[in-house]
Design a protein around this motif. Structure first.
Motif, PDB file in Angstrom:
ATOM      1  N   THR A 197      40.173  31.665  36.248  1.00  0.00           N
ATOM      2  CA  THR A 197      40.748  31.735  34.952  1.00  0.00           C
ATOM      3  C   THR A 197      42.375  31.767  35.297  1.00  0.00           C
ATOM      4  O   THR A 197      43.348  30.904  34.697  1.00  0.00           O
ATOM      5  CB  THR A 197      40.661  33.000  34.001  1.00  0.00           C
ATOM      6  N   ALA A 199      41.590  41.623  34.073  1.00  0.00           N
ATOM      7  CA  ALA A 199      41.932  40.886  32.846  1.00  0.00           C
ATOM      8  C   ALA A 199      43.509  41.181  32.309  1.00  0.00           C
ATOM      9  O   ALA A 199      44.189  40.281  31.749  1.00  0.00           O
ATOM     10  CB  ALA A 199      41.214  41.417  31.597  1.00  0.00           C
ATOM     11  N   ARG A 202      35.443  34.974  38.125  1.00  0.00           N
ATOM     12  CA  ARG A 202      35.822  34.352  36.993  1.00  0.00           C
ATOM     13  C   ARG A 202      37.259  34.578  36.410  1.00  0.00           C
ATOM     14  O   ARG A 202      37.747  33.571  36.065  1.00  0.00           O
ATOM     15  CB  ARG A 202      34.652  34.436  36.035  1.00  0.00           C
ATOM     16  N   TYR A 203      37.610  35.891  36.579  1.00  0.00           N
ATOM     17  CA  TYR A 203      38.868  36.209  36.183  1.00  0.00           C
ATOM     18  C   TYR A 203      39.933  35.494  37.087  1.00  0.00           C
ATOM     19  O   TYR A 203      41.021  34.829  36.625  1.00  0.00           O
ATOM     20  CB  TYR A 203      39.150  37.637  36.089  1.00  0.00           C
ATOM     21  N   THR A 250      36.942  34.171  29.437  1.00  0.00           N
ATOM     22  CA  THR A 250      36.531  33.835  30.891  1.00  0.00           C
ATOM     23  C   THR A 250      35.076  33.901  30.912  1.00  0.00           C
ATOM     24  O   THR A 250      34.520  33.163  31.816  1.00  0.00           O
ATOM     25  CB  THR A 250      37.072  35.227  31.512  1.00  0.00           C
ATOM     26  N   ARG A 302      35.844  28.213  27.580  1.00  0.00           N
ATOM     27  CA  ARG A 302      35.637  29.071  28.952  1.00  0.00           C
ATOM     28  C   ARG A 302      36.191  28.044  30.001  1.00  0.00           C
ATOM     29  O   ARG A 302      35.714  27.055  30.428  1.00  0.00           O
ATOM     30  CB  ARG A 302      34.091  29.166  29.237  1.00  0.00           C
TER      31      ARG A 302
END
Length: 380
Positions: A141, A190, A137-138, A118, A88
């Motif tokens: 990433t 995503a 969080r994405y 993620t 992660r």
């Protein structure tokens, strides 16, 4: 084109019963039947290597052992097998992750693949000190992969992003080869990340029509970025000499599901923020009835396990046909598992792979199956 097959290292424990866990739910008691020791995981890895699997996925999360440390140790007991290490981005800096990948490549002879996760559960992320919401969080990433890819290109990187910041970042030694990046996700953001940064987009084992929709979606987004992406699918397998034997095994596993465990796991997974997880839950609705959702595609695993919840069930010929059905959609890589993972690797490797080889859609990575002094014979 030769299809690529990967196996799975059960770092949450293994059993002759389904071991649950994932997406914020703990591993079930069956995981203690065969603890995930380096010795046992190495048995599985050596079997997979001998049978012709290219790599082995190792999961990430509070429910299992750490993937980086475990695969580093297991790699020393194998020769060719690659390790699809799930991790992660929010838990490690991009510069350190790029350096770790470079070290892994040198110490294993280039046997690292990266599965970027993620993280779909905020409560689990917070346990690790990560308090961003899902969309952020994405976004992080995306910043993470942008930095890592520049570092792997040998660039000196200065980035001041929304979530990540590095100054004068550079690797002293570059990875050779650069690890391929695997990634999955069903939300719109995503898809954006996948289109820009990943080599292989992974989907869980939904029925072919739904998988075709996902492939078209990601392929279209990647085309807008001027990129092409390969596609893979994550499935369990229960394959036997006859269809009746395979379904008898599926029913045996189902009968081992404690009703209270199913209720508890389903309640936990219902709170999941992951769109992919919600799509998995919709395949069975928490019911033990109607679990064959497409010919030879069984949703029973998802009653007690988060994440990948479907299995290909049938005779070796039937499972081979389903694999070709997915391949016709554009799936090139199959990440598989089964309970127990040692025995099921042999059922698939000795039952299905030779049939696919005979039809010219698969070949052993080294040309033919090699005998190994470390091989564990399958006795039934």
């Amino acid at each position: 084109m030769s299809l690529t097959f990967h196996w799975f290292l059960p770092t949450n424990g293994d059993s002759r019963h389904v071991v649950g866990g994932g997406h914020g739910t703990p591993a079930t008691a069956s995981g203690r039947d065969r603890p995930p020791t380096v010795a046992y995981l190495s048995q599985i890895a050596r079997a997979a290597e001998d049978l012709g699997f290219v790599g082995a996925l190792t999961p990430t999360g509070a429910w299992c052992e750490d993937a980086w440390l475990t695969t580093a140790m297991v790699s020393q007991n194998t020769e060719r097998l690659k390790f699809l290490v799930a991790f992660r981005p929010g838990f490690v800096s991009p510069t350190l992750a790029a350096q770790m990948a470079s070290t892994f490549q040198r110490q294993t002879g280039g046997r690292l693949l990266l599965n970027v996760v993620t993280g779909g559960e905020s409560h689990e992320q917070r346990a690790y000190g990560d308090f961003l919401d899902k969309d952020d969080r994405y976004r992080r990433t995306g910043e993470f992969l942008e930095i890592v890819r520049q570092l792997w290109d040998g660039k000196t990187v200065d980035v001041a992003g929304e979530h990540l910041r590095v100054e004068d970042a550079k690797l002293a030694r570059l990875p050779d080869p650069v690890p391929e990046v695997y990634f999955g996700g069903s939300s719109p953001i995503a898809g954006e990340i996948a289109a820009k940064y990943v080599d292989v987009y992974l989907t869980w084992g939904e029925p072919p029509a739904q998988v075709a929709e996902k492939i078209a979606w990601i392929r279209g987004l990647a085309a807008k970025e001027g990129r092409t992406i390969r596609f893979g699918i994550r499935l369990h397998v229960i394959t036997r000499d006859t269809s009746a034997e395979a379904w008898a095994e599926a029913n045996r596993l189902l009968e081992g599901f404690d009703p209270e465990t199913v209720k508890s796991v389903q309640a936990g997974l219902a709170r999941s923020e992951s769109e992919g997880q919600q799509r998995m839950l919709a395949l069975h609705g928490g019911s033990r009835d109607g679990l064959e959702i497409h010919p030879n595609l069984w949703a029973g695993i998802g009653l007690v396990r988060g994440g990948a919840g479907t299995a290909l069930v049938g005779s070796h010929e039937e499972v081979a046909e389903r694999i070709k059905e997915y391949a016709a959609l554009g799936i090139e890589e199959f990440v598989l598992s089964g309970y127990p993972h040692l025995e099921e690797a042999y059922w698939f490797g000795e039952g299905v792979l030779p049939r696919l080889a005979a039809e010219g859609v698969w070949q052993h990575p080294v040309g033919e199956r090699r005998a190994s002094a470390a091989q564990v014979p399958f006795a039934g």
